[in-house]
Write a protein that holds these residues in place. Structure first.
Motif, PDB file in Angstrom:
ATOM      1  N   TYR A  34      -2.978  -6.979 -10.271  1.00 17.74           N
ATOM      2  CA  TYR A  34      -2.212  -6.426  -9.153  1.00 17.74           C
ATOM      3  C   TYR A  34      -1.553  -7.556  -8.359  1.00 17.74           C
ATOM      4  O   TYR A  34      -1.928  -7.874  -7.231  1.00 17.74           O
ATOM      5  N   ASP A  75       6.853   3.961  -9.069  1.00 19.69           N
ATOM      6  CA  ASP A  75       5.571   3.619  -8.451  1.00 19.69           C
ATOM      7  C   ASP A  75       5.031   2.394  -9.172  1.00 19.69           C
ATOM      8  O   ASP A  75       4.913   2.397 -10.403  1.00 19.69           O
ATOM      9  N   THR A  85       0.822  -1.216   0.000  1.00 17.68           N
ATOM     10  CA  THR A  85       0.000   0.000   0.000  1.00 17.68           C
ATOM     11  C   THR A  85       0.849   1.256   0.000  1.00 17.68           C
ATOM     12  O   THR A  85       0.344   2.356   0.275  1.00 17.68           O
ATOM     13  N   ARG A 143      -0.363   2.765  -7.882  1.00 12.12           N
ATOM     14  CA  ARG A 143       0.134   3.545  -6.760  1.00 12.12           C
ATOM     15  C   ARG A 143       0.749   4.848  -7.254  1.00 12.12           C
ATOM     16  O   ARG A 143       1.269   4.923  -8.372  1.00 12.12           O
ATOM     17  N   TYR A 196      -3.813   3.466 -12.684  1.00 17.85           N
ATOM     18  CA  TYR A 196      -4.545   2.349 -12.100  1.00 17.85           C
ATOM     19  C   TYR A 196      -4.849   1.331 -13.196  1.00 17.85           C
ATOM     20  O   TYR A 196      -5.076   1.695 -14.352  1.00 17.85           O
ATOM     21  N   ASN A 198       4.286   3.691  -1.775  1.00 16.87           N
ATOM     22  CA  ASN A 198       4.602   4.332  -3.049  1.00 16.87           C
ATOM     23  C   ASN A 198       6.037   4.837  -3.021  1.00 16.87           C
ATOM     24  O   ASN A 198       6.752   4.671  -2.022  1.00 16.87           O
ATOM     25  N   ASP A 250      -3.025   7.085  -1.463  1.00 20.43           N
ATOM     26  CA  ASP A 250      -2.234   7.188  -2.683  1.00 20.43           C
ATOM     27  C   ASP A 250      -2.084   5.832  -3.364  1.00 20.43           C
ATOM     28  O   ASP A 250      -1.004   5.461  -3.820  1.00 20.43           O
ATOM     29  N   TYR A 251      -3.170   5.071  -3.384  1.00 16.60           N
ATOM     30  CA  TYR A 251      -3.181   3.800  -4.109  1.00 16.60           C
ATOM     31  C   TYR A 251      -4.615   3.456  -4.483  1.00 16.60           C
ATOM     32  O   TYR A 251      -5.583   3.971  -3.899  1.00 16.60           O
ATOM     33  N   ASP A 252      -4.744   2.589  -5.456  1.00 19.04           N
ATOM     34  CA  ASP A 252      -6.035   2.118  -5.920  1.00 19.04           C
ATOM     35  C   ASP A 252      -6.582   1.109  -4.900  1.00 19.04           C
ATOM     36  O   ASP A 252      -5.953   0.076  -4.660  1.00 19.04           O
TER      37      ASP A 252
END
Length: 260
Positions: A48, A32, A8, A36, A41, A10, A167-169
């Protein structure tokens, strides 16, 4: 040197370390992973997974004209490094595994799964600070308010209204829910031993880690006697790699790695 962040996390995690490495005359690449930071995304969240990330890194190195590199991988980043060494062994000159190995303590995995992909509503940066403290305080028991705020700034980005956003999907959790990331111990240990075969590898672990326990670290060293192990006191999963003990260990490690 290529720095690979955790599940989670970056590239911001490596800001200070990248400058420290660059000052030692190494080129530093800090990407990244997809989903992220500044990376796009993925419309298919089932991609992922570490194998996809490893292929992304191999393609990135091709585009940059880099044949071989040293890898520093935090948590998931270390799994990506092992995958790279298994599929493209000549590309990996050496590796630092930051609080990760071929096996993980179930308690730590459960803790990470408990918050991954859960998007808590946060109105202010004080909310963000309190959130990261709540889920990470066992790992960083000595942090003060300023350090927690700095950690929040690494974890979140700012939306158009100045509010913090993850700062992540959130969809990075989908493969976990689908069981695609269930460990295969024989394969994981084989890849770890392949990584340690004829190249310098170091494990940095937090003394309070709930991912790489003392027993797992001892097993890693038994399976790969050439493995160097360094411990960061008063830190859990995962060391930020700006701690004096971590930097001392990294400096010693770099002295062992052949530079062409």
């Amino acid at each position: 040197m290529v720095c690979l962040h955790g599940l989670t996390r970056n590239s911001k995690d490596f800001g200070g370390l990248a400058a420290w490495i660059a000052a030692r005359d190494h080129r530093v690449i800090v990407p990244d992973m997809r989903g992220r930071g500044l990376s796009a995304y993925d419309p298919n969240p089932m991609r992922y997974v570490p194998a996809t990330y490893a292929a992304d890194i191999a393609q990135l190195l091709d585009k940059l004209g880099i044949d071989r590199a040293i890898f520093i991988g935090t948590s998931m980043g270390g799994l990506i490094a092992m995958d790279l060494a298994a599929k493209w062994p000549l590309r990996v000159v050496g590796a630092v595994l930051n609080d990760v190995g071929p096996e993980a303590s179930p308690a730590g995995l459960a803790r990470i799964a408990s918050y991954t992909g859960l998007v808590a509503p946060l109105e202010t940066w004080l909310d963000a600070r309190d959130y990261v403290r709540r889920i990470n305080e066992a790992a960083f028991p000595l942090f003060d308010d300023d350090e927690w705020m700095e950690f929040a700034r690494l974890t979140f980005r700012t939306d158009g209204d100045g509010k913090p956003l993850f700062d992540y999907d959130p969809a990075i959790a989908e493969p976990i829910k689908a069981g695609l990331l269930k460990p295969d111990p024989p394969t994981a240990w084989r890849r770890f031993q392949q990584l340690c075969d004829r190249r310098p590898v170091m494990l940095i672990r937090g003394a309070l880690s709930d991912i790489v326990s003392d027993d797992i670290a001892a097993k890693m060293q038994a399976k790969a006697p050439s493995l160097t192990v360094a411990e960061v006191p008063d830190v859990g999963h995962a060391p930020l790699l700006n701690e004096p003990a971590a930097l001392d260990a990294l400096a010693r490690f770099l002295e062992r790695v052949p530079v062409e």
